[in-house]
Scaffold this active site. Sequence first.
Site, short mmCIF file in Angstrom:
data_model
loop_
_atom_site.label_atom_id
_atom_site.label_comp_id
_atom_site.label_asym_id
_atom_site.label_seq_id
_atom_site.Cartn_x
_atom_site.Cartn_y
_atom_site.Cartn_z
N ASP A 1 -2.32 6.53 -3.74
CA ASP A 1 -1.28 5.84 -2.98
C ASP A 1 -0.62 4.81 -3.89
O ASP A 1 -0.93 4.70 -5.07
CB ASP A 1 -1.83 5.24 -1.69
N ASP B 1 -0.57 1.50 -4.33
CA ASP B 1 -1.32 0.47 -5.04
C ASP B 1 -2.60 1.01 -5.66
O ASP B 1 -3.40 0.25 -6.22
CB ASP B 1 -1.61 -0.73 -4.15
N SER C 1 0.82 -1.20 0.00
CA SER C 1 0.00 0.00 0.00
C SER C 1 0.86 1.26 0.00
O SER C 1 1.60 1.52 -0.94
CB SER C 1 -0.96 -0.03 1.19
N ASP D 1 -5.45 2.09 -4.73
CA ASP D 1 -6.82 1.82 -4.31
C ASP D 1 -7.39 2.98 -3.50
O ASP D 1 -8.57 2.96 -3.13
CB ASP D 1 -6.91 0.51 -3.51
#
Length: 456
Positions: free
Chosen positions: A240, A242, A102, A244
Site C-alpha cells: 500500500d 505507506d 495509508s 506498512d
Amino acid sequence: MLKEQIFKANDIRGVVTGADPELDLDGARRLGAAFVELLGLSGETFVVGRDMRQLGEELAMAFTDGARRAGASIINLGLTSTDQLWFGSGHLGLPGVQFTASHNPARYNGMKFCLAGAAPVRSGFTAELRELAATVNIGEDVVGGYQERDLTADFVAHLDRLVPVSGERRLKVVVDAGNGMGGLIVPAVLADRDVELIGLYMEPDGTFPNHPANPLEPENLVDACSAVREHSADLGLVFDGDADRCFLIDERGDVVDPSVITAMIAVAELSKETDGVVVVNAITSQAVADAVTGHGRVEVSRVGHTFVKALMASENAVFGGEHSAHYYFRDFWGADTGVLAALHVLEQLRSSTEPLSVLAARFDGYQRSGEINSTVTDHRVAMERVAEAFEGRGGVEYWDGLTIRDEQAGWWINLRPSNTEPLLRLNVEARDADTMTRLRDEVLALVRTDEGEADE
C-alpha cells in the site's frame, strides 16, 4: 483548518487538496503544538517521518514548527515508510508521528501517532488531540531543536537480523509499489538477498498515476498478478502507499489470503518460543488457530491496529496478523511491518523446493467470502434481524459486531459496523464453497432487505 471528520479512531486522515481542504498547514501547526502539550513533550524529543503524498513535506514541516514552538525538539527522518517510522521510534526510544493517509485516494493526507518504543497511543487520543488543537496557543518563538537523520541502513540491518538469508534458492520477485514508499525501501531490503527483482510503479508519486495504492481492492492487484505469470516469477509483493502492508501473490498469479500468510508466519515465529501467543482479529480465518495448535495459542482482538498492539503487549505475544494484511512482530516493538512479513515468506520459499501455492495450501482448508460492504442506515436493526434468523444454528457473540459460529460444522459469519460510514461489513467462512456461498447470500438478503439499502 481542522474539520472534525478527519479525526478517526486510530489516526487522522483528510482531504488536503482542492477548493475545500479538511486539513491545511495552519491546522497541522496547531496539531504539532497540541501533540506536545498532550503528551508533555516540552523539553523532549520525538521523530517525524512522511511518505510521498501531496503536501507531505509542507504538512510535516508545519507540524514540526508548531511542536518546536511548544518546546519539543524534532528528529526528521524524511521520506519513510510507516514501518520505518515505527522502527525509528523503537530504535531511538522516542514518540513518533508519520505523515500518511495509508491507502486512501491521492487527495488525502494525514497522521499516524505512536509513543516511545512504537507503542500505540491510548484509546481516545485523537479526540483529545482534536479538542486541544482547537484552543492551543502557538508560541511566538521557536524553542525546540531540529535535526535530520536517515535510518534506512539501520532499518535494513534490523530486518536482516530478524530474518537472515536461510536458503540457496534464487527467487524471481515481482514488486508492485503502487508509486508508494515500497519503491524506495523494498529494493534496499532485498539488495543482498540474491533475488531478481521485477519492479512495477516503483517511482514514489503521491498522485498515484498508475493505480490507487490500495491492495484491499482486487483491481489494484491485477497488474502484479499478470506480471508474475508473464515473467514466471516465484512470487509477487504488492504494497500500500505507506508500505506498512503487503499482499502476496503465488507463482500462479493468485493472491494468497492474508490469513494464510498469518498462519505461515505464526508457525515460524512460534518455533522460537514454546507455548507462545499469536494475536489475530475477530475476522481472521480459523486456519490460523488450526495451524497454531500444538505450537502455541491464539488470542483474539478487535479489528484495528491500536487494539491488536495493545493485546500483543498485554499478552507478550510473539506475532499478530489481521485480515487486512497488517502483520505485527514482538521483535519489531509490536508494530506492523509489511516488508518483514514478506521476508518471512520469501525465506520459507527460498528454503523449499516447492512453489508458494503448495506451501500456502498446507496452512489452509477454508473458503472465505472476503469483506462485503452493504449500505445500512440502522446497523443494530440489521444485525438483530440476522441474529433472529440464525437462532439455534450457532453460538452468537456481540463483540466487534455480530459473530455467529458453528464450530462443529466449521463455519462463521461476522457483521461489523464501519466506524466512519453507514456500512455493515460482512465476512463469511466455511469449510466448503457451497456452504460459504449459501450463508453469504442468506445474510446479504437479510441485511439488504430494506428498500434503499444497496451494496458497495
